[in-house]
Design an enzyme around this catalytic site. Structure first.
Site, short mmCIF file in Angstrom:
data_model
loop_
_atom_site.label_atom_id
_atom_site.label_comp_id
_atom_site.label_asym_id
_atom_site.label_seq_id
_atom_site.Cartn_x
_atom_site.Cartn_y
_atom_site.Cartn_z
N ARG A 1 44.07 11.02 130.53
CA ARG A 1 45.04 10.17 129.84
C ARG A 1 45.78 11.06 128.84
O ARG A 1 45.21 12.03 128.35
CB ARG A 1 44.34 9.02 129.11
CG ARG A 1 43.53 8.10 130.02
CD ARG A 1 42.77 7.05 129.22
NE ARG A 1 42.03 6.14 130.10
CZ ARG A 1 40.79 6.33 130.52
NH1 ARG A 1 40.12 7.41 130.13
NH2 ARG A 1 40.21 5.46 131.31
N LYS B 1 38.02 6.50 126.59
CA LYS B 1 38.07 5.04 126.61
C LYS B 1 36.65 4.50 126.66
O LYS B 1 35.83 4.96 127.44
CB LYS B 1 38.86 4.57 127.83
CG LYS B 1 39.22 3.10 127.80
CD LYS B 1 40.14 2.77 128.94
CE LYS B 1 40.56 1.30 128.91
NZ LYS B 1 41.48 0.98 130.02
N TYR C 1 43.03 2.94 144.11
CA TYR C 1 43.80 4.07 144.66
C TYR C 1 43.74 4.13 146.18
O TYR C 1 44.58 4.76 146.79
CB TYR C 1 43.30 5.38 144.04
CG TYR C 1 43.50 5.41 142.54
CD1 TYR C 1 44.78 5.46 142.01
CD2 TYR C 1 42.43 5.37 141.67
CE1 TYR C 1 44.98 5.45 140.63
CE2 TYR C 1 42.62 5.37 140.29
CZ TYR C 1 43.89 5.41 139.78
OH TYR C 1 44.10 5.40 138.43
N HIS D 1 50.87 8.26 132.54
CA HIS D 1 49.72 7.80 133.31
C HIS D 1 49.92 7.98 134.81
O HIS D 1 48.95 8.01 135.58
CB HIS D 1 49.44 6.34 132.98
CG HIS D 1 47.98 6.01 132.91
ND1 HIS D 1 47.14 6.58 131.97
CD2 HIS D 1 47.19 5.19 133.65
CE1 HIS D 1 45.91 6.11 132.14
NE2 HIS D 1 45.92 5.27 133.16
N ARG E 1 47.88 10.83 136.13
CA ARG E 1 46.45 10.52 136.30
C ARG E 1 46.25 9.75 137.60
O ARG E 1 45.32 10.02 138.36
CB ARG E 1 45.97 9.71 135.09
CG ARG E 1 44.52 9.21 135.17
CD ARG E 1 44.14 8.58 133.83
NE ARG E 1 43.02 7.68 133.94
CZ ARG E 1 41.73 8.03 133.81
NH1 ARG E 1 41.44 9.30 133.61
NH2 ARG E 1 40.77 7.15 133.88
N HIS F 1 35.57 6.06 135.08
CA HIS F 1 35.52 4.62 135.32
C HIS F 1 34.07 4.14 135.31
O HIS F 1 33.20 4.76 135.92
CB HIS F 1 36.15 4.26 136.66
CG HIS F 1 37.64 4.44 136.68
ND1 HIS F 1 38.37 4.56 137.85
CD2 HIS F 1 38.56 4.49 135.67
CE1 HIS F 1 39.66 4.68 137.56
NE2 HIS F 1 39.79 4.65 136.25
#
Length: 319
Positions: free
Chosen positions: A135, A160, A300, A265, A268, A291
């Protein structure tokens, strides 16, 4: 953000608990919106009915995304359960139903074209976003100790969800990273002569008073000017601002005539998609992106040219 005495108290409580500045700003924003929605009544006089009405309003009237509603809910949960020590129980509000959109992904050729149109720090930051799946905030916060040029990995700290993780470092970044690290240390030494240094996380500056002199804590992408620390108010050098990259990307996209709306983003997203296209398993990509749930990474697979286990269109089977 101008703060009332009440919001200042909430802010101080979050800082005592070690919440990040970004989380603090987000929570204060939604707490303030909640108070204004209820005509500036004090939250102690409100309850789960008012919270449910506010969250339903965001979903039904404002049509916010699911994740936006979740942030507002988390902010109010913090306010009541941790700050006011009031248990909420079952709120019974309407969930936002606006679905997350598929991410914009560039081809490898488009990524290369954009990078060729960038220069200086903007080019290097975009290379890190695409090469390591970072990020933009994670990239700008990188310190010298977070980049291992020998083992080719990057450590993301307090990402995050306040998680640390390791991801790839592209070997092609090493030459300019070595130069940038050298330049950053030179800037730090000049700052140290003035008694200042890089901004430090949380209370680390008090725990280790000389940490600002250690090259390990210097930013790889330091700001060009000194500023006041966002928490302590002390003079320091922060990292570059995200707006530098955004502006450069906008200009580069216009120059090459790119007909896609891109952001930091996007690189990424492209990192993840291109790894899956190259045959890497989804669990590896999940780990590199940080994640919690593989379902987040699975989005994705929907933007791949040959997703769903290589399924091809029946049209291509004709003739």
């Amino acid at each position: 953000m101008s703060k009332s005495p009440f919001l200042r108290a909430v802010s101080d409580d979050m800082r005592l608990r070690g919440y990040s500045i970004r989380t603090e700003h987000a929570y204060l924003h939604w707490i303030k919106r909640y108070i204004l929605f209820n005509h500036k009544r004090h939250p102690e006089t409100l309850g789960k009915e008012e919270i449910a009405a506010f969250l339903t309003y965001l979903a039904v009237e404002r049509h916010v995304a699911i994740n936006t509603q979740k942030v507002a809910l988390n902010a109010l949960a913090f306010l009541y359960q941790k700050f006011l020590h009031i248990e909420l129980g079952d709120l019974g509000f309407s969930l936002a139903t606006k679905q997350r959109r598929l991410p914009v992904v560039l081809s490898a050729a488009q990524v290369a074209h954009i990078i060729s149109e960038l220069d200086g720090a903007a080019s290097q930051i975009v290379q890190m976003l695409y090469g390591s799946g970072l990020r933009v905030s994670e990239c700008l916060r990188l310190r010298i100790q977070d980049v291992d040029l020998d083992r080719l990995h990057v450590t993301v700290r307090d990402g995050k969800g306040n998680k640390d993780r390791q991801t790839l470092l592209a070997a092609s970044c090493i030459p300019w990273l070595q130069l940038r690290i050298s330049n950053s240390i030179a800037i730090q030494q000049k700052d140290n002569a003035l008694g200042v240094g890089p901004s430090l996380p949380h209370a680390l500056g008090r725990k280790y008073p000389s940490a600002f002199r250690s090259p390990a804590w210097m930013f790889i992408f330091p700001s060009t000017t000194l500023c006041a620390h966002p928490v302590t108010g002390e003079l320091c050098r922060h990292h570059l601002h995200e707006s530098l990259v955004r502006k450069a990307l906008s200009i580069a996209a216009q120059k090459i005539g790119l007909c896609k709306k891109i952001s930091c983003h996007t690189f990424r997203h492209s990192f993840a998609t291109h790894l899956l296209q190259a045959g890497y398993d989804i669990r590896t990509v999940q780990e590199l992106l940080g994640h919690n749930d593989v379902k987040t990474t699975q989005i994705y697979t929907h933007v791949l040219g040959q997703h769903y286990a290589g399924t091809v269109s029946p049209l291509d089977r004709l003739g």
